[in-house]
Structure formats: structure tokens, C-alpha cells
Design an enzyme around this catalytic site. Structure first.
Site, PDB file in Angstrom:
ATOM      1  N   HIS B 120       0.872  -1.176   0.000  1.00  0.00           N
ATOM      2  CA  HIS B 120       0.000   0.000   0.000  1.00  0.00           C
ATOM      3  C   HIS B 120       0.911   1.228   0.000  1.00  0.00           C
ATOM      4  CE1 HIS B 120      -2.828   2.925   1.804  1.00  0.00           C
ATOM      5  NE2 HIS B 120      -3.805   2.100   1.485  1.00  0.00           N
ATOM      6  N   ASP B 197       2.965  -4.765   7.998  1.00  0.00           N
ATOM      7  CA  ASP B 197       1.774  -3.938   7.826  1.00  0.00           C
ATOM      8  C   ASP B 197       0.571  -4.863   7.984  1.00  0.00           C
ATOM      9  OD1 ASP B 197      -0.468  -2.661   6.854  1.00  0.00           O
ATOM     10  OD2 ASP B 197       0.503  -1.857   5.062  1.00  0.00           O
ATOM     11  N   GLN B 200      -4.704  -5.231   6.991  1.00  0.00           N
ATOM     12  CA  GLN B 200      -5.762  -6.125   6.485  1.00  0.00           C
ATOM     13  C   GLN B 200      -5.805  -7.458   7.244  1.00  0.00           C
ATOM     14  OE1 GLN B 200      -7.956  -5.234   4.162  1.00  0.00           O
ATOM     15  NE2 GLN B 200      -6.978  -3.271   3.704  1.00  0.00           N
ATOM     16  N   LYS B 223     -10.564  -0.807  10.564  1.00  0.00           N
ATOM     17  CA  LYS B 223     -10.756  -1.955   9.665  1.00  0.00           C
ATOM     18  C   LYS B 223     -11.114  -3.216  10.457  1.00  0.00           C
ATOM     19  CE  LYS B 223      -7.384  -0.292   6.297  1.00  0.00           C
ATOM     20  NZ  LYS B 223      -8.076   0.257   5.122  1.00  0.00           N
TER      21      LYS B 223
END
Lengths: 138, 404
Positions: B120, B197, B200, B223
Site C-alpha cells: 500500500h 503492515d 488487512q 478496519k
């Protein structure tokens, strides 16, 4: 010759028969398909308006005191809305274009496509169309 | 486990959009919030609002205790060994920028950072900025057509100058679950630190930072069913101790004179200013919500949604899925021949179906496939097969409209 406002009224009228979103979009898509394309070799960087979601090409010139626009987009709904904008602003005097408020977009329920956050190139295109006209006024 | 009982706890899932019941498939961007999280934030502002730390009055002490207990809940959930390793941030982006700034201060000219080709933008740009500032080198771990990282190539990229490997656990645009265990092992072999990261991941996988042995793990609250504007940076204690502060201000100091300041202990050293108190407490409530669920059953349900959606989408003529890794989470990115993602997304919205279109903040991934963007449907455990059926039916209606 219709004025800008009269042409806007005619579009609002045409759209008033659609009460279903999908029918309205079907019509916009048809308009997009009918819009004269810019030839691929004419789609140069200087005509490109970059949007995050879709890209728009615009070319403008003044002939016989009136503005002539041609435009294209890679997205068909964007193109349909371009077709409406061109129908309203094409062949008009630069000073009329510069002050056009384009209320019809909201009236037919398409203002979301002209939201700056939508990032589809349309807001910048309208600005660019007016800029092109303004340049011719002075 | 009953999905309808879980859905019932998410009020937004029950609204209509454009006159149709909402089908929410934009969970990769943000998830909806359960009533318990909404109520917890309301309760904080209704009954408990006070500034935290150092207040002697009851309200302040209660707010401090609630905020710090959220930190503890999060520590337990992700398997950190101490609550001082849990830094509250604004979100994943902020967490990564903190590391790029503060860990970056420990780097020398000529040092190297490795990222992957599927990151990202928020796990690319901070490293580009750091490398420019410190005259360091940024190296890229490539991926294949399926959207899988070429881990064998990592061996060539890692050198004794590699100070950090920063990779995503799960690709937001392709859904690939990366073998972070292997990446961490290889990086540690050359003495490099690893940032994962996890934007997600925590909502889709059972993440245990202790078992992973990563040095940093970054994720966002919004999220994973919590509020926006709050996220977490997990960092190993000894590393966080070595790193200089990120921002200066209140709360992060021990003693300030006009000449010199000494810094507070962890985690406060990295939390300058009044934090997002309601956000932190709300995030704690989101983790409490998650810990009551049978995650392994929900992961299985999400895999079923992924498999079902993939199978149904592949039946559509001219549809191509981007991201076909062997291990994937519930994200499907696709394009339909002869149509533009903007058009498909606009018309799906008119039929009540929320998907994301565009480059998903991963322009290099789009450049890799030479496409302008994709249509992305990303599922959470509250989604159902029936909703996927509605998306497929909508696509069947839309595609003929858009094609010539």
C-alpha cells in the site's frame, strides 16, 4: 438558437421521465456511446485531465465567436455526462459559458459525479471548459 | 455460529442504499461497527469524558484506567509481552510513519530498507522519504503474476546493510496472505528488523506478534470493527527503548526545562499530546467484541465466501480476477472486458452494492498488471453467500448495459 438555460431545461425535462436509477443510467450510457470520440492519436497529455477514477480528454477552440468542444473519457458514465455538458455549452459565446451555473446536473440527480472527492476528472473538466472560454473573453 | 446473529449486531448493515438493502463489500477500506463499540464510545462521551494521565480527580482517573485497560485488552489479543509495547497511533499509516521517523533516526547513509512490490502507498512513501533524507537505499521484493512474493529473491536482496524489511501481511488489492514467518526468519538471519503492515490482517487472521517474532506490527482500528482515527503500533520493547521520540509535546515528557527535556517511559514516549481517548476505548471494545467470537469458524466462513465469490465471478464472460495466490483472504479484485471499473462501481451502487474501484492506493500493483484499477469486493465475516448472489445478479444486469 437555444440559450444555455433553455438547453438545461430540455435535459431536465428529458430526465424527468425516469424514476428508476438504472433507466436513468441506461440513458446516460447511451449518450456516452453516441458522443463523437477523440481519435486516439489526439489524446495527448495536454488534453488529458487526470482523475483518480477515470480520465478525461478535452479539446476546445473558438470559431465564429463560439466555443467548440470535443471530449472523451475511458469510462462510459463519465462520457455520458460529458455529452450532456457539451450539449449545453457547445456553440455558445465564451462570456455565456464563463458564467453558466450548470444547475441541471443537480436537478437530474447527477451532482455526485461532479463532487471533487469523486475524482473522475469531471470537476476539473468543467473548470477547464470555463477557463478555455474565459481566455477568449478578454 | 450464526452469521445472522452477528449481522444483527451491526446496525449499518440493515440500512437501504438507493432503495435497495445494502450489500457492504468494501470491508478492505473500512469495516462496519458493532453496537457494542458504538455504545462504548457514546458511554465515554456521555458519562466518562475527561483528559487522561496526571489528573487527580475521579473522572480523569476513571478515563485513564479505561484507556489503559483498552491497551491491556489489545496486548492480550495480539500476544505482545508487555502493554508498553502497544503504542496508540492514528492508524496504520501513522504507525508506519512513526517507525520510519524514529527507527529511521538509527539508520546511517548507505543502509538499506526492503519493501515488496505489493505494498500500500502508506508502506512505500514513508520509506522513500526516509531513504531520500538519510541517503539510504530502498529495495523491492518482486511478485509473480498470481500476486505471490518471490521469497527466493529475498536472499539476494538482504545484505549486512539491510536494517529493515517492511512488508504487508495481506495485500489489500490482491488478497494475498504473505508468508511473513519466512520473511521474518530470513531478515533476522542478516540482523535486519521487520515491520509487518497488518492493516488487512488482524480482522482476518489469528495474529500473535510474539509467535511471529516480528519487530513491529502496524494496524488500524477502523478496519477491525473499531472507530476511525485510532490504530496500533506494536514494537519490541528493547527496540522502542532505543528509538528517539516521534513527536514532541505533552504526555511524552518526564521533565521539561527551557533548556532540555527528558522523555517519558514507554509507551508514553511515543504518545505526544492528548490522545484519541474515545477512540482507544472504542478500539478496546472492538477487541472485546472479537474475543467473544469463534474466530476459527469465522475464518472458515470467510474462506467459503472467497471460494464461492471466485467460482461465481469466474463464470462471467470476460471477467478476470487479479490476485490468484494459493493463500488468500476474502478479497476479490477483478475487471470485466469492455467495461470500466468506475462504471461498474457506479451502477453496483445504484443497486445497493458497495464495492471499491480504482487503484486501492497500490498504484505499483496496477502498473505491474498494466491496468488502471480494479473492482474490489472485500468480505468480512458478517457477509453472506446470498449477498454474493446479489452482486452476481447485479453484474449480469449491468454488463450488457455497458458493453457496446
Amino acid at each position: 438558437m437555444d440559450t444555455i438555460t433553455e438547453k438545461e431545461e430540455a435535459i431536465i425535462d428529458e430526465f424527468s421521465i425516469y424514476d428508476d436509477w438504472m433507466d436513468k443510467y441506461e440513458y446516460i450510457i447511451e449518450l456516452g456511446k453516441d458522443l463523437p470520440l477523440i481519435d486516439d492519436d489526439q489524446k495527448t497529455e495536454d488534453k488529458l485531465i487526470k482523475g483518480c477514477q477515470s480520465r478525461v480528454w478535452l479539446s476546445a477552440e473558438k470559431r465564429d465567436g463560439k466555443m467548440k468542444y470535443t471530449a472523451d473519457s475511458d469510462a462510459i458514465i463519465t462520457k455520458g455526462i460529458i455529452a450532456l455538458l457539451i450539449r449545453v455549452l457547445n456553440n455558445e459565446k465564451p462570456e455565456d459559458i464563463a458564467k453558466a451555473e450548470l444547475r441541471f446536473i443537480k436537478a437530474i440527480g447527477l451532482q455526485e459525479h461532479l463532487s471533487p472527492t469523486r475524482s473522475n476528472g469531471l470537476v476539473s473538466m468543467v473548470k477547464q471548459m470555463k477557463m478555455n472560454a474565459l481566455k477568449q473573453v478578454s | 455460529m450464526n452469521i445472522n446473529e452477528i449481522r444483527a449486531q451491526f446496525p449499518t448493515l440493515h440500512r437501504e442504499v438507493n432503495g435497495k438493502p445494502l450489500v457492504y463489500f468494501d470491508n478492505g477500506a473500512t469495516s462496519q461497527k458493532p453496537q457494542s463499540v458504538i455504545d462504548r464510545i457514546t458511554q465515554y462521551y456521555t458519562d466518562e469524558n475527561a483528559n487522561i494521565h496526571r489528573g487527580v480527580h475521579t473522572l480523569s482517573q476513571e478515563a485513564t484506567s479505561n484507556y489503559e485497560s483498552a491497551r491491556k485488552t489489545i496486548q492480550d489479543y495480539i500476544g505482545a509481552s508487555s502493554e508498553v509495547e502497544i503504542i496508540f497511533t492514528k492508524g496504520t499509516t501513522d504507525s508506519i510513519n512513526l517507525v520510519a521517523h524514529s527507527f529511521g533516526e538509527l539508520m546511517q547513509a548507505g543502509d538499506e530498507v526492503v519493501i515488496s512490490a505489493m505494498e500500500h502507498h502508506s508502506n512505500i512513501v514513508p520509506w522513500q522519504m526516509l531513504c531520500e533524507k538519510k541517503d539510504c537505499k530502498l529495495k523491492i521484493l518482486p511478485m509473480n503474476e498470481q500476486g505471490e512474493l518471490l521469497l527466493d529473491e529475498l536472499d539476494q536482496l538482504l545484505t549486512d546493510r539491510t536494517k529493515l524489511v517492511a512488508v504487508t501481511h495481506i495485500s489489500n488489492s490482491l488478497g494475498t496472505i504473505n508468508d511473513v514467518d519466512e520473511i521474518i526468519r530470513k531478515a533476522h538471519n542478516v540482523g535486519a528488523k521487520v515491520l509487518i503492515d497488518g492493516a488487512q490482517s488482524v480482522q482476518h487472521l489469528d495474529v500473535d506478534v510474539g509467535k511471529l517474532d516480528c519487530d513491529f506490527y502496524a494496524f488500524s482500528g477502523h478496519k477491525l470493527f473499531g472507530p476511525t482515527g485510532v490504530g496500533i503500533l506494536y514494537g519490541k520493547r528493547e527496540l522502542l527503548e532505543q528509538m528517539p521520540p516521534y513527536q514532541g509535546g505533552g504526555d511524552m515528557i518526564k521533565e521539561v526545562t527551557l533548556e532540555k527535556t527528558t522523555y517519558n517511559t514507554l509507551p508514553h514516549k511515543f504518545e505526544a499530546g492528548t490522545p484519541n481517548i474515545a477512540g482507544g476505548i472504542g478500539l478496546g471494545a472492538a477487541f472485546e467484541f472479537l474475543s467473544k467470537l469463534d474466530m476459527s469458524a469465522l475464518v472458515e466462513h470467510e474462506q467459503d465466501l472467497l471460494d464461492y465469490a471466485t467460482e461465481q465471478l469466474e463464470k462471467i464472460d470476460g471477467l478476470k480476477i487479479y490476485g490468484t495466490a494459493k493463500t488468500k483472504t476474502s478479497v476479490v479484485s477483478f475487471l470485466i472486458e469492455g467495461t470500466h471499473p468506475y462504471d461498474v462501481g457506479t451502477l453496483l451502487d445504484k443497486l445497493g452494492i458497495a464495492v471499491r474501484t480504482g487503484h486501492h492506493c497500490t498504484q505499483p500493483v496496477m502498473q505491474f498488471y498494466n491496468i488502471p484499477g480494479t473492482i474490489r469486493a472485500s468480505f468480512a465475516f458478517y457477509n453472506t453467500r446470498e449477498e454474493i448472489d446479489r452482486m452476481i445478479a447485479a453484474l449480469d444486469r449491468i454488463i450488457p448495459m455497458l458493453k457496446d
